[in-house]
Design a protein around this motif. Structure first.
Motif, mmCIF file in Angstrom:
data_model
loop_
_atom_site.group_PDB
_atom_site.id
_atom_site.type_symbol
_atom_site.label_atom_id
_atom_site.label_comp_id
_atom_site.label_asym_id
_atom_site.label_seq_id
_atom_site.Cartn_x
_atom_site.Cartn_y
_atom_site.Cartn_z
ATOM 1 N N TYR A 118 0.811 -1.216 0.000
ATOM 2 C CA TYR A 118 0.000 0.000 0.000
ATOM 3 C C TYR A 118 0.850 1.275 0.000
ATOM 4 O O TYR A 118 0.586 2.215 -0.752
ATOM 5 C CB TYR A 118 -0.933 -0.012 1.218
ATOM 6 N N ASP A 119 1.864 1.298 0.832
ATOM 7 C CA ASP A 119 2.686 2.509 0.947
ATOM 8 C C ASP A 119 3.463 2.807 -0.329
ATOM 9 O O ASP A 119 3.904 3.946 -0.540
ATOM 10 C CB ASP A 119 3.647 2.385 2.120
ATOM 11 N N GLN A 131 -8.616 -4.603 -0.036
ATOM 12 C CA GLN A 131 -8.797 -4.338 1.384
ATOM 13 C C GLN A 131 -8.782 -5.658 2.153
ATOM 14 O O GLN A 131 -9.121 -6.713 1.626
ATOM 15 C CB GLN A 131 -10.126 -3.617 1.628
ATOM 16 N N GLY A 132 -8.413 -5.598 3.410
ATOM 17 C CA GLY A 132 -8.320 -6.797 4.223
ATOM 18 C C GLY A 132 -9.673 -7.309 4.670
ATOM 19 O O GLY A 132 -10.711 -6.686 4.441
ATOM 20 N N ASP A 136 -2.295 -13.827 11.130
ATOM 21 C CA ASP A 136 -1.949 -12.406 11.106
ATOM 22 C C ASP A 136 -3.123 -11.605 10.547
ATOM 23 O O ASP A 136 -3.785 -12.024 9.590
ATOM 24 C CB ASP A 136 -0.721 -12.174 10.217
ATOM 25 N N GLU A 182 -5.257 -8.790 8.481
ATOM 26 C CA GLU A 182 -5.115 -8.139 7.180
ATOM 27 C C GLU A 182 -5.537 -6.685 7.343
ATOM 28 O O GLU A 182 -6.555 -6.386 7.956
ATOM 29 C CB GLU A 182 -5.988 -8.835 6.139
ATOM 30 N N THR A 183 -4.769 -5.780 6.791
ATOM 31 C CA THR A 183 -5.022 -4.363 6.983
ATOM 32 C C THR A 183 -6.203 -3.893 6.152
ATOM 33 O O THR A 183 -6.249 -4.092 4.943
ATOM 34 C CB THR A 183 -3.778 -3.538 6.593
ATOM 35 N N HIS A 235 -7.358 -0.629 5.016
ATOM 36 C CA HIS A 235 -6.772 0.710 4.943
ATOM 37 C C HIS A 235 -7.829 1.784 5.153
ATOM 38 O O HIS A 235 -8.970 1.653 4.708
ATOM 39 C CB HIS A 235 -6.088 0.905 3.598
ATOM 40 N N ARG A 236 -7.418 2.849 5.818
ATOM 41 C CA ARG A 236 -8.351 3.956 6.061
ATOM 42 C C ARG A 236 -8.782 4.602 4.755
ATOM 43 O O ARG A 236 -9.966 4.874 4.533
ATOM 44 C CB ARG A 236 -7.700 5.002 6.969
ATOM 45 N N TYR A 293 -14.506 1.785 14.508
ATOM 46 C CA TYR A 293 -13.077 1.637 14.252
ATOM 47 C C TYR A 293 -12.530 2.842 13.481
ATOM 48 O O TYR A 293 -11.472 3.383 13.835
ATOM 49 C CB TYR A 293 -12.832 0.352 13.463
ATOM 50 N N ARG A 311 -9.175 3.270 15.137
ATOM 51 C CA ARG A 311 -7.924 3.258 14.361
ATOM 52 C C ARG A 311 -6.875 4.148 15.016
ATOM 53 O O ARG A 311 -5.720 3.755 15.204
ATOM 54 C CB ARG A 311 -8.205 3.711 12.925
ATOM 55 N N SER A 357 -7.639 -2.994 17.224
ATOM 56 C CA SER A 357 -7.722 -3.905 16.082
ATOM 57 C C SER A 357 -9.177 -3.992 15.623
ATOM 58 O O SER A 357 -10.089 -4.145 16.442
ATOM 59 C CB SER A 357 -7.219 -5.302 16.488
#
Length: 562
Positions: A20-21, A277-278, A288, A290-291, A293-294, A398, A403, A408
């Protein structure tokens, strides 16, 4: 740099991890969604369009949310009381829900963000207001209570003494159902997969029992008698009647806070840009996270992506049309035919009509089918309501608070699930709280109807004012959403005026169905509704006209009823 196309494929959903970044930030140009000052979108290509069979699921959950409300209880009751002319209103309402639901999906298809994140971009108060309205409308376990009442009647459950408190059998069964709903979420790492599988199973069972019921007691003569019963009773509009009607309109396909879940379910399923998206996982499963994202990811309007957008829109509409709309109409028609045949003219409540008027006059086998069908339909709806409320509310909480606080999303979801199920159990446990389960349904349903007018306007604003030319709705859908907003706004104003004048004694706010003849306060309610409706229509039309010709080759993205 675009997304890594390596897939993480689950049994019922698809997710593509992204660096993403490292993605480029979408430019602030006419061919990108307008995000305001609340965070810029990233940019990547729109995923390939899958075959229809691979995306079936979100609309099945929505159908499950509908079966135990309008289709099983409200519409059969209304048609039995007033005649088949109201069934035309149901068909109209079902079409309106089809349009609204697919428009709720649009922003998520285009950006991967939930509809609540899009609303937050307008103002944080918007999703907060919906959260409050969602709790008021869905926070009472009316469907679990109704399912339990029918199940207890079918099993002839008696009275139990629990911790010194007398609990009727259906109350205890309702508590068991709420516990089972909570336990089901602990069965797999990915929360959505469990819901989809169980809802597909329950919905399939409900439809099968509905068809079997018609085979047992339906007849060609019953169908042929419909034209002769296209009448409307002259009964005056009492608050209970209008509340039931507004609830039935809202629940001609889930309704209220439930409809908004379409955005989150298609994100979990991996529709469009939601594939990046996660997913919400069980926080205790050990995997783990999954993100989610905002800020979402938009796609550049090149020829490939425009063709893919047209394909995504086509397959999304087909999934909703064939799963949700068709299933809705078939089941409602069958159940309404049965109730009208055996209880025409009845003024009883929905659950009592089935148990006291229909079951006693049909054979033992048909009675068993009715009990099984109603139990499955109502339990399916309660399951979907818990899922919908928890998923919607956890997304809102969230993004607005969790966030930044380092929470989480999965833990927010699980905690809210536990609290909501526990709250339902408490309500069912209190002896005097749900003596009339149908009363809970009417309150929740009418509140859902009241919510729909404002959020339909907000959804249309987002999709037209904020989206670029190639992803914004066409004129056919814009006009349909104008009608949808006006449709629910009309009944909302009517119910509000009747409530204020009859329940609170404020005669100044009396409203008439014809608008003309309303009292001064009622006239002001109609005027406010008209001004807001026309103001949004004007702004939407202005945005649509201003966008024309701003994106090269935008017509490539146009498809059927786009």
């Amino acid at each position: 740099m675009y997304a890594d196309q390596t897939n993480a494929t689950y049994p019922t959903s698809t997710y593509t991890p992204v660096a993403y970044d490292n993605l480029a930030t979408a430019p602030q140009t006419d061919d990108q969604p307008e995000t305001g000052d609340d965070g810029r979108l990233k940019r990547s290509d729109l995923p390939k369009v899958p075959k229809l069979k691979y995306i079936v699921g979100p609309s099945a959950i929505m159908l499950g949310a509908s079966l135990g409300s309008g289709e099983t209880l409200f519409w059969p009751t209304l048609v039995a009381r007033f005649g088949w002319v109201l069934f035309a209103l149901f068909l109209l309402a079902a079409f309106v829900h089809f349009v609204v639901n697919t428009e709720i999906q649009r922003w998520t298809l285009a950006t991967g963000e939930s509809i609540f994140r899009a609303m937050e971009r307008l103002h944080p108060a918007v999703p907060l207001a919906l959260l409050l309205g969602g709790f008021v409308s869905l926070g009472w376990p009316g469907w679990a209570a109704s399912a339990a009442k029918i199940g207890a009647a079918g099993l002839s459950l008696g009275t139990y003494d629990l911790l010194g408190t007398e609990i009727v059998g259906w109350r205890l069964l309702g508590i068991v159902l709420m516990v089972l709903i909570w336990l089901s979420y602990q069965l797999a790492p990915l929360m959505y997969n469990i819901v989809e599988k169980l809802q597909l199973l329950l919905v399939t069972g409900s439809i099968a029992f509905a068809i079997l019921l018609f085979a047992l007691v339906g007849s060609v003569e019953t169908i042929l008698s419909v034209p002769s019963n296209l009448t409307l009773s002259g009964e005056q509009l009492r608050i209970e009647t209008v509340a039931i009607l507004l609830g039935a309109l809202a629940y001609a396909g889930a309704g209220g806070y439930l409809n908004l879940s379409q955005s989150l379910w298609i994100r979990e399923k991996g529709y469009g840009m939601g594939r990046y998206q996660g997913r919400i996982k069980n926080p205790f499963a050990g995997d783990d996270p999954e993100t989610v994202h905002r800020n979402g990811i938009s796609f550049p309007p090149n020829r490939i992506n425009l063709d893919r957008w047209r394909g995504w829109w086509r397959v999304t509409q087909l999934e909703h049309l064939l799963t949700f709309f068709l299933g809705l109409v078939v089941v409602t028609a069958i159940l309404t035919l049965v109730v009208f045949t055996y209880a025409a003219g009845s003024t009883g409540t929905a659950v009592d009509i089935w148990l006291a008027e229909v079951v006693p006059v049909v054979g033992p086998l048909t009675s068993v089918v009715i009990y099984a069908l109603l139990f499955l339909a109502l339990f399916t709806t309660e399951y979907a309501i818990v899922e919908s409320f928890v998923r919607n509310s956890s997304d809102i909480i969230y993004d607005l608070y969790g966030r930044d606080a380092g929470w989480s999303l999965s833990q927010v979801f699980w905690t809210l699930l536990t609290i909501f199920c526990a709250w339902g159990i408490v309500i069912l446990f209190v002896p005097l709280s749900v003596d009339n389960p149908f009363g809970l349904l009417v309150v929740g349903a009418s509140m859902s109807g009241l919510m729909m007018w404002p959020y339909i306007l907000v959804v249309q604003w987002i999709n037209t004012v904020r989206l670029p030319e190639h992803t914004m709705p066409g004129w056919g859908r814009i006009v349909s959403m104008w009608f949808a907003a006006g449709f629910f706004g009309y009944f909302s104003v009517l119910l509000t005026g009747i409530y204020l004048s009859t329940r609170l004694g404020w005669q100044l706010f009396e409203t008439q169905a014809t608008v003309v003849g309303s009292n001064v306060g009622g006239g002001l309610l109609w005027l406010g509704y008209g001004v807001i409706q026309l103001a949004v229509m004007y702004r939407v039309a202005q945005a649509k006209l201003a966008a024309a010709g701003t994106v090269d080759d935008a017509d490539r993205a146009r498809g059927w009823f786009s």
